[in-house]
Motif scaffolding. Sequence first.
Motif, short mmCIF file in Angstrom:
data_model
loop_
_atom_site.label_atom_id
_atom_site.label_comp_id
_atom_site.label_asym_id
_atom_site.label_seq_id
_atom_site.Cartn_x
_atom_site.Cartn_y
_atom_site.Cartn_z
N TYR A 1 -3.81 29.47 50.99
CA TYR A 1 -3.48 28.23 51.71
C TYR A 1 -2.42 28.54 52.76
N ALA A 2 -2.46 27.81 53.88
CA ALA A 2 -1.45 28.00 54.93
C ALA A 2 -1.29 26.73 55.75
N SER A 3 -0.07 26.55 56.23
CA SER A 3 0.27 25.50 57.19
C SER A 3 1.37 26.03 58.09
N PHE A 4 1.45 25.48 59.28
CA PHE A 4 2.45 25.89 60.25
C PHE A 4 3.06 24.66 60.89
N ASP A 5 4.37 24.71 61.14
CA ASP A 5 4.98 23.72 62.01
C ASP A 5 5.82 24.49 63.04
N ALA A 6 6.60 23.81 63.83
CA ALA A 6 7.33 24.46 64.91
C ALA A 6 8.35 25.47 64.41
N GLU A 7 8.85 25.30 63.19
CA GLU A 7 9.92 26.16 62.68
C GLU A 7 9.54 27.01 61.47
N LYS A 8 8.48 26.63 60.76
CA LYS A 8 8.20 27.29 59.49
C LYS A 8 6.73 27.67 59.33
N ILE A 9 6.52 28.65 58.47
CA ILE A 9 5.19 29.07 58.01
C ILE A 9 5.18 28.81 56.51
N TYR A 10 4.16 28.11 56.04
CA TYR A 10 4.02 27.81 54.61
C TYR A 10 2.76 28.53 54.12
N ASN B 1 -4.05 30.81 35.82
CA ASN B 1 -3.84 31.03 37.26
C ASN B 1 -2.38 31.35 37.53
N THR B 2 -2.15 32.29 38.44
CA THR B 2 -0.81 32.55 38.94
C THR B 2 -0.75 32.03 40.37
N THR B 3 0.28 31.23 40.66
CA THR B 3 0.46 30.61 41.97
C THR B 3 1.80 31.04 42.55
N MET B 4 1.77 31.42 43.83
CA MET B 4 3.01 31.72 44.55
C MET B 4 3.00 30.96 45.87
N GLU B 5 4.09 30.28 46.14
CA GLU B 5 4.28 29.59 47.41
C GLU B 5 5.52 30.16 48.09
N ILE B 6 5.41 30.39 49.41
CA ILE B 6 6.55 30.87 50.17
C ILE B 6 6.69 30.09 51.46
N THR B 7 7.91 29.98 51.92
CA THR B 7 8.20 29.38 53.22
C THR B 7 8.93 30.43 54.04
N LEU B 8 8.42 30.69 55.25
CA LEU B 8 8.99 31.69 56.14
C LEU B 8 9.50 31.04 57.40
N ALA C 1 10.75 34.43 62.97
CA ALA C 1 10.90 35.78 62.44
C ALA C 1 9.57 36.52 62.32
N TYR C 2 8.46 35.78 62.31
CA TYR C 2 7.15 36.39 62.08
C TYR C 2 6.14 36.14 63.20
N LEU C 3 6.43 35.21 64.09
CA LEU C 3 5.52 34.90 65.19
C LEU C 3 6.28 34.92 66.51
N GLU C 4 5.73 35.62 67.47
CA GLU C 4 6.31 35.65 68.82
C GLU C 4 5.99 34.33 69.52
N PRO C 5 6.83 33.89 70.46
CA PRO C 5 6.49 32.68 71.23
C PRO C 5 5.14 32.85 71.91
N ARG D 1 -7.62 36.09 59.55
CA ARG D 1 -6.79 35.82 60.72
C ARG D 1 -6.69 34.30 60.84
N LEU D 2 -5.45 33.81 60.87
CA LEU D 2 -5.22 32.36 60.92
C LEU D 2 -4.85 31.92 62.32
N ASN D 3 -5.38 30.77 62.73
CA ASN D 3 -4.99 30.14 63.97
C ASN D 3 -3.71 29.35 63.70
N VAL D 4 -2.64 29.63 64.44
CA VAL D 4 -1.35 29.03 64.14
C VAL D 4 -1.02 27.85 65.04
N GLU D 5 -1.90 27.49 65.93
CA GLU D 5 -1.61 26.38 66.85
C GLU D 5 -2.00 25.05 66.27
#
Length: 135
Positions: A13-22, A88-95, A99-103, A131-135
């Motif tokens: 699973y993934a989500s993106f906002d202007a400041e974070k990657i979930y 099931n083993t579940t891991m969630e991270i917030t980045l 730090a991980y995506l260039e402008p 490959r995830l689309n981050v826009e």
Amino acid sequence: YSFAKQDGAIRLYASFDAEKIYLAVVGRTSGWVAVGVDAVRMDGAKIFMGYSAGEKESFSTQTGTRHRHSESTSLAVLSHAVGESSGNTTMEITLDRPAYLEPGQSTLDVIYAMGSADTFGQYHSQRGSTRLNVE
């Protein structure tokens, strides 16, 4: 999460906002799960691994080199959680997104894996990439 992918016994699973990657990874395992960014293979990936043994959560940041990975203390993680329930083993991270995506970067390569034991040294039983689309 705005993105979900089922790949065998692993769900990503993934989500993106202007400041974070979930990111979240759920494996049908009582062992470890992992998600890595910036590569479609382990080589060069920034890898986040976790497992839960009883009430104890274990989490590690790793850097991939060729077909191996080793602990890295330089990877920024804003938050993480690891748990195990009903097989099931579940891991969630917030980045921190900068730090991980260039402008202007529009995609993020992600790898994911799981293993059957509660140890970061155990070889994966399943792996994949996307490959995830981050826009």
